[in-house]
Design a protein around this motif. Structure first.
Motif, PDB file in Angstrom:
ATOM      1  N   TYR A  63       0.899  -1.091   0.022  1.00 10.12           N
ATOM      2  CA  TYR A  63      -0.093   0.015   0.105  1.00 10.12           C
ATOM      3  C   TYR A  63       0.924   1.280   0.018  1.00 10.12           C
ATOM      4  O   TYR A  63       0.260   2.392  -0.191  1.00 10.12           O
ATOM      5  N   MET A  64       2.319   1.100   0.296  1.00 11.31           N
ATOM      6  CA  MET A  64       3.108   2.340   0.227  1.00 11.31           C
ATOM      7  C   MET A  64       4.176   2.243  -0.940  1.00 11.31           C
ATOM      8  O   MET A  64       4.466   0.999  -1.181  1.00 11.31           O
ATOM      9  N   VAL A  65       4.693   3.384  -1.175  1.00 13.40           N
ATOM     10  CA  VAL A  65       5.825   3.529  -2.106  1.00 13.40           C
ATOM     11  C   VAL A  65       6.933   4.040  -1.462  1.00 13.40           C
ATOM     12  O   VAL A  65       6.902   4.742  -0.420  1.00 13.40           O
ATOM     13  N   ARG A  66       8.005   4.116  -1.927  1.00 15.33           N
ATOM     14  CA  ARG A  66       9.485   4.449  -1.422  1.00 15.33           C
ATOM     15  C   ARG A  66       9.428   5.867  -1.672  1.00 15.33           C
ATOM     16  O   ARG A  66       9.334   6.207  -2.863  1.00 15.33           O
ATOM     17  N   ALA A  67       9.848   6.566  -0.998  1.00 11.91           N
ATOM     18  CA  ALA A  67       9.922   8.056  -1.029  1.00 11.91           C
ATOM     19  C   ALA A  67      11.602   8.403  -1.178  1.00 11.91           C
ATOM     20  O   ALA A  67      12.040   7.877  -0.282  1.00 11.91           O
ATOM     21  N   PRO A  68      11.925   9.240  -2.173  1.00  7.63           N
ATOM     22  CA  PRO A  68      13.208   9.442  -2.378  1.00  7.63           C
ATOM     23  C   PRO A  68      13.671  10.379  -1.189  1.00  7.63           C
ATOM     24  O   PRO A  68      12.769  11.354  -0.683  1.00  7.63           O
ATOM     25  N   ASN A  69      14.792  10.193  -0.727  1.00  5.61           N
ATOM     26  CA  ASN A  69      15.418  10.749   0.442  1.00  5.61           C
ATOM     27  C   ASN A  69      16.760  10.993   0.376  1.00  5.61           C
ATOM     28  O   ASN A  69      17.635  10.328  -0.374  1.00  5.61           O
ATOM     29  N   SER A  70      17.492  11.921   0.886  1.00  4.74           N
ATOM     30  CA  SER A  70      18.871  12.010   0.906  1.00  4.74           C
ATOM     31  C   SER A  70      19.903  10.990   1.083  1.00  4.74           C
ATOM     32  O   SER A  70      20.863  10.695   0.704  1.00  4.74           O
ATOM     33  N   ARG A  71      19.298  10.161   2.134  1.00  2.56           N
ATOM     34  CA  ARG A  71      20.044   9.081   2.765  1.00  2.56           C
ATOM     35  C   ARG A  71      19.721   7.690   2.196  1.00  2.56           C
ATOM     36  O   ARG A  71      20.514   6.658   2.399  1.00  2.56           O
ATOM     37  N   ASN A  72      18.756   7.740   1.229  1.00  2.00           N
ATOM     38  CA  ASN A  72      18.147   6.636   0.681  1.00  2.00           C
ATOM     39  C   ASN A  72      17.938   5.445   1.605  1.00  2.00           C
ATOM     40  O   ASN A  72      18.202   4.275   1.319  1.00  2.00           O
ATOM     41  N   TYR A  73      17.011   5.775   2.471  1.00  2.00           N
ATOM     42  CA  TYR A  73      17.001   5.066   3.654  1.00  2.00           C
ATOM     43  C   TYR A  73      15.403   4.485   3.526  1.00  2.00           C
ATOM     44  O   TYR A  73      14.196   5.351   3.478  1.00  2.00           O
ATOM     45  N   HIS A  74      15.031   3.264   3.526  1.00  2.00           N
ATOM     46  CA  HIS A  74      13.651   2.937   3.646  1.00  2.00           C
ATOM     47  C   HIS A  74      13.809   1.547   4.479  1.00  2.00           C
ATOM     48  O   HIS A  74      14.450   0.347   4.280  1.00  2.00           O
ATOM     49  N   SER A  75      12.951   1.585   5.468  1.00  2.00           N
ATOM     50  CA  SER A  75      12.838   0.627   6.319  1.00  2.00           C
ATOM     51  C   SER A  75      11.467   0.145   6.787  1.00  2.00           C
ATOM     52  O   SER A  75      10.452   1.171   6.990  1.00  2.00           O
ATOM     53  N   GLU A  76      11.004  -1.201   6.988  1.00  2.00           N
ATOM     54  CA  GLU A  76       9.601  -1.715   7.513  1.00  2.00           C
ATOM     55  C   GLU A  76       9.711  -2.148   8.750  1.00  2.00           C
ATOM     56  O   GLU A  76       8.697  -2.548   9.215  1.00  2.00           O
ATOM     57  N   THR A  77      10.832  -1.822   9.466  1.00  2.00           N
ATOM     58  CA  THR A  77      10.961  -2.018  10.879  1.00  2.00           C
ATOM     59  C   THR A  77      10.282  -1.028  11.852  1.00  2.00           C
ATOM     60  O   THR A  77      10.722   0.046  11.579  1.00  2.00           O
ATOM     61  N   LEU A  78       9.319  -1.175  12.586  1.00  2.00           N
ATOM     62  CA  LEU A  78       8.638  -0.424  13.382  1.00  2.00           C
ATOM     63  C   LEU A  78       9.008  -0.461  14.955  1.00  2.00           C
ATOM     64  O   LEU A  78       8.833  -1.871  15.270  1.00  2.00           O
ATOM     65  N   ALA A  79       8.502   0.317  15.774  1.00  2.00           N
ATOM     66  CA  ALA A  79       8.605   0.254  17.115  1.00  2.00           C
ATOM     67  C   ALA A  79       7.475  -0.473  17.329  1.00  2.00           C
ATOM     68  O   ALA A  79       6.325  -0.434  16.705  1.00  2.00           O
ATOM     69  N   ILE A  80       7.292  -1.138  18.555  1.00  2.00           N
ATOM     70  CA  ILE A  80       6.007  -1.846  18.750  1.00  2.00           C
ATOM     71  C   ILE A  80       4.978  -1.041  19.012  1.00  2.00           C
ATOM     72  O   ILE A  80       3.784  -1.346  18.605  1.00  2.00           O
ATOM     73  N   ASN A  81       4.901   0.192  19.602  1.00  2.00           N
ATOM     74  CA  ASN A  81       4.026   1.119  19.620  1.00  2.00           C
ATOM     75  C   ASN A  81       3.394   1.491  18.392  1.00  2.00           C
ATOM     76  O   ASN A  81       2.273   1.784  17.889  1.00  2.00           O
ATOM     77  N   GLN A  82       4.386   1.778  17.493  1.00  2.00           N
ATOM     78  CA  GLN A  82       3.914   1.834  15.901  1.00  2.00           C
ATOM     79  C   GLN A  82       3.341   0.872  15.250  1.00  2.00           C
ATOM     80  O   GLN A  82       2.125   0.921  14.540  1.00  2.00           O
ATOM     81  N   VAL A  83       3.544  -0.244  15.695  1.00  2.00           N
ATOM     82  CA  VAL A  83       2.863  -1.431  14.762  1.00  2.00           C
ATOM     83  C   VAL A  83       1.493  -1.612  15.443  1.00  2.00           C
ATOM     84  O   VAL A  83       0.435  -1.705  14.665  1.00  2.00           O
ATOM     85  N   PHE A  84       1.480  -1.256  16.834  1.00  2.00           N
ATOM     86  CA  PHE A  84       0.001  -1.461  17.556  1.00  2.00           C
ATOM     87  C   PHE A  84      -0.937  -0.199  16.877  1.00  2.00           C
ATOM     88  O   PHE A  84      -1.897  -0.382  16.694  1.00  2.00           O
ATOM     89  N   ASP A  85      -0.305   1.121  16.492  1.00  2.00           N
ATOM     90  CA  ASP A  85      -1.045   1.988  16.054  1.00  2.00           C
ATOM     91  C   ASP A  85      -1.653   1.594  14.605  1.00  2.00           C
ATOM     92  O   ASP A  85      -2.796   1.890  14.320  1.00  2.00           O
ATOM     93  N   VAL A  86      -0.756   0.994  13.999  1.00  2.00           N
ATOM     94  CA  VAL A  86      -1.392   0.379  12.592  1.00  2.00           C
ATOM     95  C   VAL A  86      -2.483  -0.638  12.733  1.00  2.00           C
ATOM     96  O   VAL A  86      -3.484  -0.616  12.227  1.00  2.00           O
ATOM     97  N   LEU A  87      -2.277  -1.552  13.769  1.00  2.00           N
ATOM     98  CA  LEU A  87      -3.321  -2.746  14.037  1.00  2.00           C
ATOM     99  C   LEU A  87      -4.555  -2.192  14.478  1.00  2.00           C
ATOM    100  O   LEU A  87      -5.468  -2.413  14.192  1.00  2.00           O
TER     101      LEU A  87
END
Length: 355
Positions: A272-296
């Motif tokens: 559902y998401m796309v990679r956004a260009p950024n200066s560091r070319n950083y893309h991570s699917e690893t979230l903190a547990i509270n962020q995962v809970f916000d999604v769920l």
């Protein structure tokens, strides 16, 4: 005659020091009287000043008292306005009927902004007990984080506090469980030290493993390295999160789940998401547990993965929704906008210059 005159002059000379002493005493008494500042010495007092003089203390103390009274009145006004805003939010968010208490009224679940508002303690407790009876359940596996440093344990304790607070405010909460939560461990000490009232949290805490508490077929281990995509939330399932801070996962959760022959799943970030260009070319699917809970939690209320991912995945992870990416591509950068403005100004100058 001379002797008599001399005799008559002696008493006058003797009384002169006494007269001088009395005069000095009178002058001193007048000076002391003048030093006493009385209201009558400054003229006829007005009604307000007469009231001031009647009160004990100086004018500065009276000014401070009046200023403090104004501060208190302003605070009371702010509290009154805040109560009115809370009542308005509650009226807009609660709706009518028992279904509205779970965020599933006739018009569907409420928006995430309503979910994040303050919830009365009695209503939050009722919702949590309903989740305890009917699910779904979310388990944080603290047994996987034995090698974390004290700093990482403190960050994990902070994430647990945020997770619990968000779950308590949710219209459709999960029932939380902390497994591997043994006394004397670093995470145990950090949770008690950093979270006020941690002992009174409405959730289960146990030193046992989730393998001893739930059937294997009901457990779904959520890990960003899984090949399976989470499609829906089943209230009969137990969703397990690895109790690690995001820097220290490194495929540990996937390997742990595979060794225990558990089902795994990941959030549908790539779908559902796309990679956004950024200066560091950083893309991570690893979230903190509270962020995962916000999604769920947001998906459990709205049944919308885009809305859920918008609520939990920050732009710092390098992923954005397609509509946000399109807006970022079409919006001109500040340097380009400045260059366009300069070119436009030069064109106007050329058009206005005489031939």
């Amino acid at each position: 005659m001379e002797a008599g005159a001399a005799a008559g002059a002696e008493p006058a000379a003797g009384t002169e020091p006494a007269v001088l002493a009395e005069a000095e005493a009178a002058v001193a008494a007048e000076a002391l009287r003048l030093l006493r500042i009385e209201p009558s010495a400054a003229g006829e007092p007005s009604a307000g000043r007469a009231g001031d003089a009647a009160e004990p203390g100086s004018r500065n103390a009276l000014r401070k008292r009046r200023r403090w009274q104004r501060v208190l009145a302003a605070r009371r006004g702010k509290r009154r306005q805040e109560r009115q805003r809370r009542r308005a939010r509650r009226a807009a968010g609660d709706g009518h009927g028992p279904g509205a208490a779970l965020g599933s009224g006739p018009e569907g679940p409420g928006p995430p902004s309503v979910r994040r508002g303050r919830v009365p303690a009695a209503l939050a407790t009722e919702r949590l007990l309903q989740a305890r009876a009917a699910g779904p359940r979310l388990c944080v596996d603290l047994g996987v984080g034995g090698g974390m440093s004290e700093k990482e344990s403190g960050r994990l304790a902070s994430q647990i506090r945020r997770l619990y607070g968000a779950n308590r405010r949710a219209a459709r909460p999960f029932w939380l469980c902390l497994t591997g939560f043994a006394a004397g461990t670093a995470i145990y000490e950090q949770c008690l030290r950093m979270n006020d009232g941690f002992e009174r949290y409405l959730m289960d805490t146990t030193p046992e493993s989730y393998l001893d508490l739930f059937p294997l077929e009901a457990i779904v281990y959520l890990t960003p390295d899984s090949e399976n995509v989470l499609q829906d939330i089943d209230p009969s399932k137990v969703y397990v999160l690895g109790g690690l801070v995001d820097e220290s996962i490194h495929k540990l959760t996937l390997r742990r789940a595979q060794e225990q022959h558990l089902c795994t799943a990941r959030l549908p970030i790539r779908e559902y998401m796309v990679r956004a260009p950024n200066s560091r070319n950083y893309h991570s699917e690893t979230l903190a547990i509270n962020q995962v809970f916000d999604v769920l939690s947001t998906f459990y209320e709205t049944r919308s993965w885009p809305a859920a991912l918008r609520a939990g995945v920050s732009s710092g992870k390098g992923y954005v929704l397609p509509d946000a990416a399109d807006q970022a591509e079409t919006a001109p950068s500040p340097a380009a906008a400045q260059g366009n403005a300069l070119l436009h100004g030069e064109e106007l100058h050329r058009q206005e210059a005489p031939a």
